[in-house]
Design a protein around this motif. Structure first.
Motif, mmCIF file in Angstrom:
data_model
loop_
_atom_site.group_PDB
_atom_site.id
_atom_site.type_symbol
_atom_site.label_atom_id
_atom_site.label_comp_id
_atom_site.label_asym_id
_atom_site.label_seq_id
_atom_site.Cartn_x
_atom_site.Cartn_y
_atom_site.Cartn_z
ATOM 1 N N PRO A 26 49.876 35.821 35.015
ATOM 2 C CA PRO A 26 51.085 36.464 34.529
ATOM 3 C C PRO A 26 51.703 37.510 35.653
ATOM 4 O O PRO A 26 50.762 37.888 36.400
ATOM 5 C CB PRO A 26 50.556 37.097 33.257
ATOM 6 C CG PRO A 26 49.182 37.407 33.599
ATOM 7 C CD PRO A 26 48.746 36.160 34.206
ATOM 8 N N GLY A 27 52.610 38.190 35.297
ATOM 9 C CA GLY A 27 52.999 39.307 36.132
ATOM 10 C C GLY A 27 52.716 40.551 35.914
ATOM 11 O O GLY A 27 51.545 40.747 35.086
ATOM 12 N N THR A 28 53.128 41.485 36.814
ATOM 13 C CA THR A 28 52.571 42.905 36.713
ATOM 14 C C THR A 28 52.584 43.357 35.146
ATOM 15 O O THR A 28 53.722 43.434 34.379
ATOM 16 C CB THR A 28 53.598 43.704 37.382
ATOM 17 O OG1 THR A 28 53.632 43.440 38.588
ATOM 18 C CG2 THR A 28 53.223 45.230 37.351
ATOM 19 N N GLY A 29 51.470 44.088 34.625
ATOM 20 C CA GLY A 29 51.471 44.449 33.389
ATOM 21 C C GLY A 29 51.199 43.792 32.120
ATOM 22 O O GLY A 29 51.262 44.033 30.949
ATOM 23 N N ALA A 30 51.558 42.351 32.352
ATOM 24 C CA ALA A 30 51.606 41.464 31.239
ATOM 25 C C ALA A 30 50.247 40.906 31.119
ATOM 26 O O ALA A 30 49.335 40.676 31.823
ATOM 27 C CB ALA A 30 52.684 40.229 31.687
ATOM 28 N N VAL A 91 47.703 25.564 39.569
ATOM 29 C CA VAL A 91 47.956 26.923 39.132
ATOM 30 C C VAL A 91 49.433 27.330 39.185
ATOM 31 O O VAL A 91 50.292 26.796 39.973
ATOM 32 C CB VAL A 91 47.326 27.762 40.294
ATOM 33 C CG1 VAL A 91 47.381 29.244 39.995
ATOM 34 C CG2 VAL A 91 45.936 27.552 40.546
ATOM 35 N N VAL A 92 49.704 28.158 38.046
ATOM 36 C CA VAL A 92 51.123 28.353 37.763
ATOM 37 C C VAL A 92 51.187 29.982 37.895
ATOM 38 O O VAL A 92 50.109 30.742 37.253
ATOM 39 C CB VAL A 92 51.779 27.873 36.649
ATOM 40 C CG1 VAL A 92 52.961 28.505 36.284
ATOM 41 C CG2 VAL A 92 51.679 26.490 36.523
ATOM 42 N N GLY A 93 51.843 30.673 38.582
ATOM 43 C CA GLY A 93 52.100 32.205 38.643
ATOM 44 C C GLY A 93 53.430 32.568 38.352
ATOM 45 O O GLY A 93 54.585 31.930 38.759
ATOM 46 N N SER A 189 47.636 50.638 40.058
ATOM 47 C CA SER A 189 47.398 49.696 41.061
ATOM 48 C C SER A 189 48.315 48.430 41.111
ATOM 49 O O SER A 189 48.693 47.899 42.230
ATOM 50 C CB SER A 189 46.038 49.363 41.178
ATOM 51 O OG SER A 189 44.978 50.574 41.554
ATOM 52 N N GLN A 190 48.854 47.891 40.025
ATOM 53 C CA GLN A 190 49.462 46.824 39.843
ATOM 54 C C GLN A 190 50.854 47.182 40.455
ATOM 55 O O GLN A 190 51.524 46.257 41.033
ATOM 56 C CB GLN A 190 49.225 46.256 38.427
ATOM 57 C CG GLN A 190 48.316 45.201 38.022
ATOM 58 C CD GLN A 190 48.457 44.564 36.815
ATOM 59 O OE1 GLN A 190 49.636 44.358 36.544
ATOM 60 N NE2 GLN A 190 47.372 43.761 36.493
ATOM 61 N N LEU A 191 51.187 48.409 39.963
ATOM 62 C CA LEU A 191 52.815 48.729 40.333
ATOM 63 C C LEU A 191 52.788 48.674 41.880
ATOM 64 O O LEU A 191 53.640 48.327 42.660
ATOM 65 C CB LEU A 191 52.718 50.097 39.739
ATOM 66 C CG LEU A 191 53.148 50.269 38.372
ATOM 67 C CD1 LEU A 191 53.582 51.409 37.797
ATOM 68 C CD2 LEU A 191 54.527 49.239 37.829
ATOM 69 N N GLU A 192 51.702 49.481 42.508
ATOM 70 C CA GLU A 192 51.510 49.571 44.004
ATOM 71 C C GLU A 192 51.569 48.241 44.599
ATOM 72 O O GLU A 192 52.331 48.188 45.733
ATOM 73 C CB GLU A 192 50.424 50.450 44.355
ATOM 74 C CG GLU A 192 50.319 51.758 44.154
ATOM 75 C CD GLU A 192 49.212 52.443 44.432
ATOM 76 O OE1 GLU A 192 48.111 51.735 44.353
ATOM 77 O OE2 GLU A 192 49.421 53.811 44.652
ATOM 78 N N LEU A 193 51.111 47.220 44.045
ATOM 79 C CA LEU A 193 51.268 45.822 44.591
ATOM 80 C C LEU A 193 52.644 45.224 44.610
ATOM 81 O O LEU A 193 52.702 44.227 45.366
ATOM 82 C CB LEU A 193 50.028 45.086 44.018
ATOM 83 C CG LEU A 193 48.571 45.611 44.077
ATOM 84 C CD1 LEU A 193 47.803 44.437 43.456
ATOM 85 C CD2 LEU A 193 48.449 45.629 45.570
ATOM 86 N N GLU A 194 53.377 46.015 43.904
ATOM 87 C CA GLU A 194 54.896 45.350 44.065
ATOM 88 C C GLU A 194 55.510 45.382 45.443
ATOM 89 O O GLU A 194 56.494 44.856 45.719
ATOM 90 C CB GLU A 194 55.771 46.090 43.019
ATOM 91 C CG GLU A 194 55.308 45.751 41.446
ATOM 92 C CD GLU A 194 55.861 44.317 41.085
ATOM 93 O OE1 GLU A 194 56.488 44.014 41.819
ATOM 94 O OE2 GLU A 194 55.380 43.760 40.085
#
Length: 269
Positions: A26-30, A91-93, A189-194
């Motif tokens: 999944p994506g950021t925060g999900a 793999v699906v992203g 940390s996830q937000l920073e990786l955007e």
């Protein structure tokens, strides 16, 4: 659901069905459950075993408060595939999850037989950089938007005009997002990786059969950014799905699922 000790952390996963595995990121925060209502049933019906994962930073997976890098998330997926005894597998992203998959294709190509990248990008453009900076600033200042307003912003930025014209549908999405906002807290940390550097030159080394799916009305990851990734990966297929926003995989799951399963069954490029 099962919590596995993977790559030095507790990683929450879930498996559905039998057959050849498909790992969904999944994506950021999900949470991985974002795939449960639509992609999981379609994959299981097609004879696959769907494996979802909650990325580090998203409970009940370890939040890793000390911080982490994109390479750590890539390592998590690699270790999960190895723990499943599934490599090479499909793999699906989605969104940030797609970026993780792209980096996995560079770092550990032997672990992935086919890859699907939804709403992805290979660089940070000016608008997404500003959006991420704003989110980080609010987080650092302890600013929390009212849950209903944040839910409304997700519907504004995540769905197409077609969906937004459906009054009852909008109310349903607002209720769902409001509940998820109230029960979650973003990982810094996830937000920073955007904010990723331009990785397109490195993606030219990818040899894994890849499908890139873009959504025609995606405000967060416009189709031209997805096209850039497809153009960088040798032999990658590209498809733009019309009348879908950023959450195209839940807005038009029938078309998205057909594209994914058709690609898998087609044997690659």
């Amino acid at each position: 659901m099962a919590v596995r000790r993977i790559n030095g952390i507790d990683l929450n996963t879930a498996e559905y069905g039998t057959g050849e595995p498909v790992v969904l990121i999944p994506g950021t925060g999900a949470r991985g459950s974002i795939f449960r209502a639509h992609q999981v049933p379609a994959l299981v019906a097609a004879g696959f075993r769907a494996v979802t994962v909650d990325n580090r930073g998203v409970p009940p997976t370890d939040r890793c408060e000390e911080g982490f890098a994109l390479g750590d998330m890539v390592g998590d997926v690699a270790a999960l595939i190895e723990d499943l005894g599934a490599g090479p597998c499909r793999v699906v992203g989605f969104s940030m999850g797609a970026i993780v998959v792209q980096e996995l294709l560079v770092a550990r190509p032997g672990l992935v037989s086919q890859a699907v990248l939804m709403a992805t990008r290979g660089r940070t453009d000016a608008l997404s950089a500003a959006h991420t900076e704003g989110e980080l600033a609010m987080l650092d200042r302890g600013v929390k938007l009212p849950p209903r307003f944040e839910a409304a912003m997700r519907v504004y930025t995540g769905f197409s005009r077609r969906t937004q014209r459906d009054e009852q549908g909008v109310r349903n999405w607002l209720d769902l997002f409001e509940m998820s906002v109230e029960s979650s807290e973003p990982s810094r940390s996830q937000l920073e990786l955007e904010r990723i550097p331009d990785r397109r030159e490195d993606y030219r080394r990818i040899t894994t059969p890849t499908l890139v799916l873009a959504f025609g009305e995606d405000m967060l990851t416009p189709p031209h950014l997805c096209r850039e990734v497809a153009d960088a990966i040798p032999g990658a297929k590209f498809r733009e799905i019309a009348e879908c926003g950023h959450f195209g995989h839940i807005e038009d799951p029938h078309t998205v699922n057909a594209a994914i399963i058709g690609f898998f069954r087609g044997g690659g490029r």
